[in-house]
Design an enzyme around this catalytic site. Sequence first.
Site, PDB file in Angstrom:
ATOM      1  N   PHE B 261       0.820  -1.219   0.000  1.00  0.00           N
ATOM      2  CA  PHE B 261       0.000   0.000   0.000  1.00  0.00           C
ATOM      3  C   PHE B 261       0.849   1.262   0.000  1.00  0.00           C
ATOM      4  O   PHE B 261       0.413   2.303   0.478  1.00  0.00           O
ATOM      5  CB  PHE B 261      -0.971   0.000   1.189  1.00  0.00           C
ATOM      6  CG  PHE B 261      -1.849  -1.223   1.245  1.00  0.00           C
ATOM      7  CD1 PHE B 261      -2.709  -1.494   0.191  1.00  0.00           C
ATOM      8  CD2 PHE B 261      -1.800  -2.096   2.315  1.00  0.00           C
ATOM      9  CE1 PHE B 261      -3.522  -2.626   0.228  1.00  0.00           C
ATOM     10  CE2 PHE B 261      -2.596  -3.227   2.341  1.00  0.00           C
ATOM     11  CZ  PHE B 261      -3.463  -3.494   1.307  1.00  0.00           C
ATOM     12  N   ILE B 487       3.428  -7.417  -5.776  1.00  0.00           N
ATOM     13  CA  ILE B 487       3.142  -7.124  -4.364  1.00  0.00           C
ATOM     14  C   ILE B 487       1.803  -7.716  -3.932  1.00  0.00           C
ATOM     15  O   ILE B 487       1.245  -7.332  -2.907  1.00  0.00           O
ATOM     16  CB  ILE B 487       3.210  -5.616  -4.080  1.00  0.00           C
ATOM     17  CG1 ILE B 487       2.170  -4.843  -4.892  1.00  0.00           C
ATOM     18  CG2 ILE B 487       4.602  -5.080  -4.381  1.00  0.00           C
ATOM     19  CD1 ILE B 487       2.009  -3.378  -4.443  1.00  0.00           C
ATOM     20  N   ASN B 656      -6.542  -8.375 -16.712  1.00  0.00           N
ATOM     21  CA  ASN B 656      -7.051  -9.546 -16.000  1.00  0.00           C
ATOM     22  C   ASN B 656      -8.260  -9.115 -15.170  1.00  0.00           C
ATOM     23  O   ASN B 656      -8.120  -8.455 -14.145  1.00  0.00           O
ATOM     24  CB  ASN B 656      -5.968 -10.145 -15.105  1.00  0.00           C
ATOM     25  CG  ASN B 656      -6.412 -11.447 -14.456  1.00  0.00           C
ATOM     26  OD1 ASN B 656      -7.498 -11.523 -13.890  1.00  0.00           O
ATOM     27  ND2 ASN B 656      -5.564 -12.457 -14.541  1.00  0.00           N
ATOM     28  N   GLN B 663      -8.641  -5.979  -6.996  1.00  0.00           N
ATOM     29  CA  GLN B 663      -7.978  -4.741  -6.574  1.00  0.00           C
ATOM     30  C   GLN B 663      -8.988  -3.696  -6.130  1.00  0.00           C
ATOM     31  O   GLN B 663      -8.822  -3.057  -5.091  1.00  0.00           O
ATOM     32  CB  GLN B 663      -7.183  -4.145  -7.754  1.00  0.00           C
ATOM     33  CG  GLN B 663      -5.829  -4.743  -7.956  1.00  0.00           C
ATOM     34  CD  GLN B 663      -4.859  -4.238  -6.916  1.00  0.00           C
ATOM     35  OE1 GLN B 663      -4.593  -3.057  -6.819  1.00  0.00           O
ATOM     36  NE2 GLN B 663      -4.365  -5.143  -6.115  1.00  0.00           N
ATOM     37  N   GLY B 729      -4.394   0.018  -9.340  1.00  0.00           N
ATOM     38  CA  GLY B 729      -4.079  -0.287  -7.942  1.00  0.00           C
ATOM     39  C   GLY B 729      -4.627   0.727  -6.957  1.00  0.00           C
ATOM     40  O   GLY B 729      -4.879   0.397  -5.808  1.00  0.00           O
ATOM     41  N   GLU B 730      -4.769   1.974  -7.379  1.00  0.00           N
ATOM     42  CA  GLU B 730      -5.073   3.020  -6.404  1.00  0.00           C
ATOM     43  C   GLU B 730      -6.436   3.663  -6.559  1.00  0.00           C
ATOM     44  O   GLU B 730      -7.063   4.071  -5.583  1.00  0.00           O
ATOM     45  CB  GLU B 730      -3.960   4.082  -6.455  1.00  0.00           C
ATOM     46  CG  GLU B 730      -2.702   3.466  -5.879  1.00  0.00           C
ATOM     47  CD  GLU B 730      -1.414   4.195  -6.199  1.00  0.00           C
ATOM     48  OE1 GLU B 730      -1.015   5.005  -5.382  1.00  0.00           O
ATOM     49  OE2 GLU B 730      -0.813   3.910  -7.247  1.00  0.00           O
TER      50      GLU B 730
END
Lengths: 334, 769
Positions: B261, B487, B656, B663, B729-730
Amino acid sequence: MQTFEYRQSTSVDQAVQAGARSKRAQQYADVRFIAGGTTLVDLMKLDVERPNQVVDINGLPLAQIKTSADGGLVIGALARNSAVAHHPVVQRDYAVLSLALLSGASPQLRNMATTAGNLLQRTRCVYFRDTAHACNKREPGSGCSAIGGHNRMLAILGTSKDCIASNPSDQNVALTALEATIQVQGVKGNQSIPIQDFYLKPGSTPNSENVLEPGDLIVSVTLPPPAPDTRSHYLKLRDRAAYEFALASAAIVIKVNGGRIERARVALGGVGTVPWRSREAEQVLEGHTADVALFRRAAEAALKDAQPASENGFKVELAKRCIVQALTVSTQSA
Amino acid sequence: MRFEEFVEFIGSQEGAPPKSLDANAPPPSAIIGAGVPRIDGPLKTTGSARYAADYNFPGLVYAVPVRATIASGKIQRIDSSAAEAMPGVLLVMHHGNIMPLYRNASGGRNSESRPAFEDETVYYWGQYVAAVVAETFEQAQAAAATVKVEYEPAKFNVDPSLSDSLPPEGEPGGPRVMSNRGNTESAFASALVKVDETYITPVETHNPMEMHATVAVWDGKKYTLYESSQGVMNHQNVVSQVLGVPKENVEVISRFIGSGFGGKLFPWPHSAIAAAASRKLNRPVKLTLSRKMMFSNSGHRPRTQQRMRLGATTDGKLLSLQQNYRNHTSYGDDIRENCGEATPFLYSTANLKVTSALVRRNVGTPTPMRGPGAVPGLFALESAMDELAIKLKKDPVELRLSLDTLIDEEKNRPFSSRHLKECLQLGAEKFGWSRRTPEVGSMRKGDLILGWGVAAASWGANRGVCETEVSLRADGTARVGCGTQDIGTGSYTVIAQVITDKTGIPVDKVDVVLGSSALPPGPTSGGSTATATFLPAVIDGVNAAIKVVLTVAGNTKDSPFEGKDPNSLTMTAGRVHEKGAPAASGVSYNEILHIANLASARGDGKSGGLGADPKSHNFSTHSFGAQFVEIEWDPGIARLRVSRVVSVIDGGRIINMRMATNQVAGAIVMGVGMGLFEETIYDPRNGHPINDNFADYIVPTIADAPQIDVHFLDIPDPLLNEYGARGIGEIGLAGIAPAITAAVYHATGVRVRELPVRIEDLMKTNAVT
């Protein structure tokens, strides 16, 4: 964690003898019994408990749950929280206890934690659990860091100028409402202690949390026979939905006949320095017609002596809402 | 850290640009976008994936830090005599006896610029002041507890109010202008509808499941560091400078990471402590952080205080937007939380100004946390937008749609791909927004009051430089090596999917090797840029390997294509054939390798950053999203729960679908924590982050997870790479917290401008019952 000697006891007498060698039975006892270890091992890792000797009592024959001659229930000291919570008699006759146990901790912890260990669960006050800070419960006379510190989770009832640590247990709130008795075997023989007399409010000696003396081993907890037509409920309020200690909780055991409350037992969790029996609330309720206005008066009575700290003033109102809702649920016609 | 700074850090200006998406090219095969289960799943579910602390070596010993119990001052004396006399103790390290550790100035980014034990000064509670190394962890732990440190305490400040007096704007230490256009002051003054409110986000602590750990192995010349790192290349670069050794003398290995993170982007001081101890003792050393240490010694999202001023016409035109924000930082480092990340371009307005200021506190150095800057910044911006919508009596979705723009008005360029409007529209449809009644407390479900809130989301999109090596092997498998790391997001699997797309080799026959600084340099897993960065380098590598196969096919005696010009050959789904002929007419590539007696055909891949592509200068690249949240408020028992979230993300092409959904779903749960639970609290009397454990710093449990509905627009961004993939991711976290507080307002009439929402906020006012 400090180095300690580990022993297993093979009989209750042997455990009592081992425990009796401890200079004290409360904070910093030099001999500690270990069962599930879910509190003790944490505290040892934090250096908050530093026993020289740890006596493993898991091998003792104290895990049984059986009905007593008078129709009550005897719960062995080593009965795991999950076993008690899922026991058919507990679920049928003492629902408040099952609900309380299942609202606490996580399934993994409940599989390890025992009935007696839960009775002796220590506070979650952050200052008690960190040796960098003053704490009268841990180091008598060092001061209370929680007063004026981070105290949102802490007690508003039964506090003293030396300690505002809350008792975190759910089980013990239910056992208080059920008027359980605690059977103890010690060097001076056997005692049966009503739960009401078992816990000590902090006063000026918050390091002493209960009446146990060196060598005293809890062997069982007895529940009185269920009164006919009695219902019970446990309501726990907290910020998140699971795996958190109570901000406020209420255990209710109640008998209503034709709309009139014949008998009520009210205990509170998350707000007291000990599992909190509210006779004030019970007096308001008994003999009167069950309705929301009455429940609110009972809640007001239960909290009239509350003394909040800097961050937990909201608990006064939260506990009241908790009592009202728990009474509402437990008196709803089936 | 500004996203632009992060991009600079990942090196986006270097290298030749990769091919961007060609609108006329055939679409990729079905494997791209498919919900391929993660190829490392079996290793993780069987416990055979090794994380940093899982590495053990003969002679391994354990280091346990001793931490400061003051927030500011000087160490006067360290008495370690008792510890040194204890069984198994090998070494007590502190500022008086450690070999020098250095600062880094030659590239790479450190977390705390001050190395451990640099001097006797203490800047924050919990700072490492010594470390004990012993034969066993238990011995080291017990000995560490006996080290006596005497301090001369100094004044300290952990005040959560950031309203310190500052020098004027433009002066040293004063607010810095981050964006400025038009004349905000006069436009705001003339506006008939105004919002002028201050929003606060608390310190949040990174709590990945896997805590930081280093296992350091010194072999007399070289250090091998087993780390939990989001950037093995950066870690090697920085730690080699801290240790004062050539870069090639440090190898960093992070095969599996239990998430980060942002907290594992840059090295923390424990890494060099373990390395130094290993060198001193000539033994492998393991140092693991406890959960408690995570709250002081490995970063946090800094506290922010943001004044927002919005001026609008009565019909909802945004005349002026001002954001003046502050965040706290440590005494050692100036970490600017870029709260204005999305402000300059999210909505159309002629007059806009963003300023930033730093306020120093005695805390550890802050570090990026998922969506740094944008996530707290959007809490302020989107909360203010909700308040504006209410003042205008306009639907908050409608207001946002009416202010949408396809031009980045800050840079005066079009977006490469912006579909915020479509996100809002699809989200509204999936959520059932048209059934919302705007009056406070007007929506009920039994005894519960429902609140519905919405917020927009945005996060940058970019691409850095990357190298790979791709081998197509004679046994029918492939191998990809790249010095990036997975990660927990799925990088291993995404890379395998690319190989399958380009060669037909099934994903379970692709050996993806990541997580070592000895591999070809790959990107840090941060800023949602890793996927966009390594995709083109993997494609370049596999194309180079295919070229080797085709060359061999034409050059090798007895090859079916002997004597053919390699340029006349191609490979389709693993079969080499002549261009124009059907793939079925060819032979498999591994047969060619067998004929040529080759173990493998290797291609080296390389791709450059987005900034190296001149086309990129004509566009603004960002991802967008819309978050719709339902909360349930039970006033009878003061119970607040997030019950439902619909999230629509415009994140380019999804490689994907399973892992992308994972996520965003995870980010939504994290957003519930940000909205309702998370806050690191510093005791004002001593500066200790007092709730430094999982009973007192609460995060959502699975029981707190709402019903989650994630949608991707799946529209390729033509600028980023040939698949058109950005990063996801964010962005899933952006906008959740303001959508929660908007929903809380809708249910209760209480506007919470300081996170997290606490039930006492909703109990103490004349909230709806």
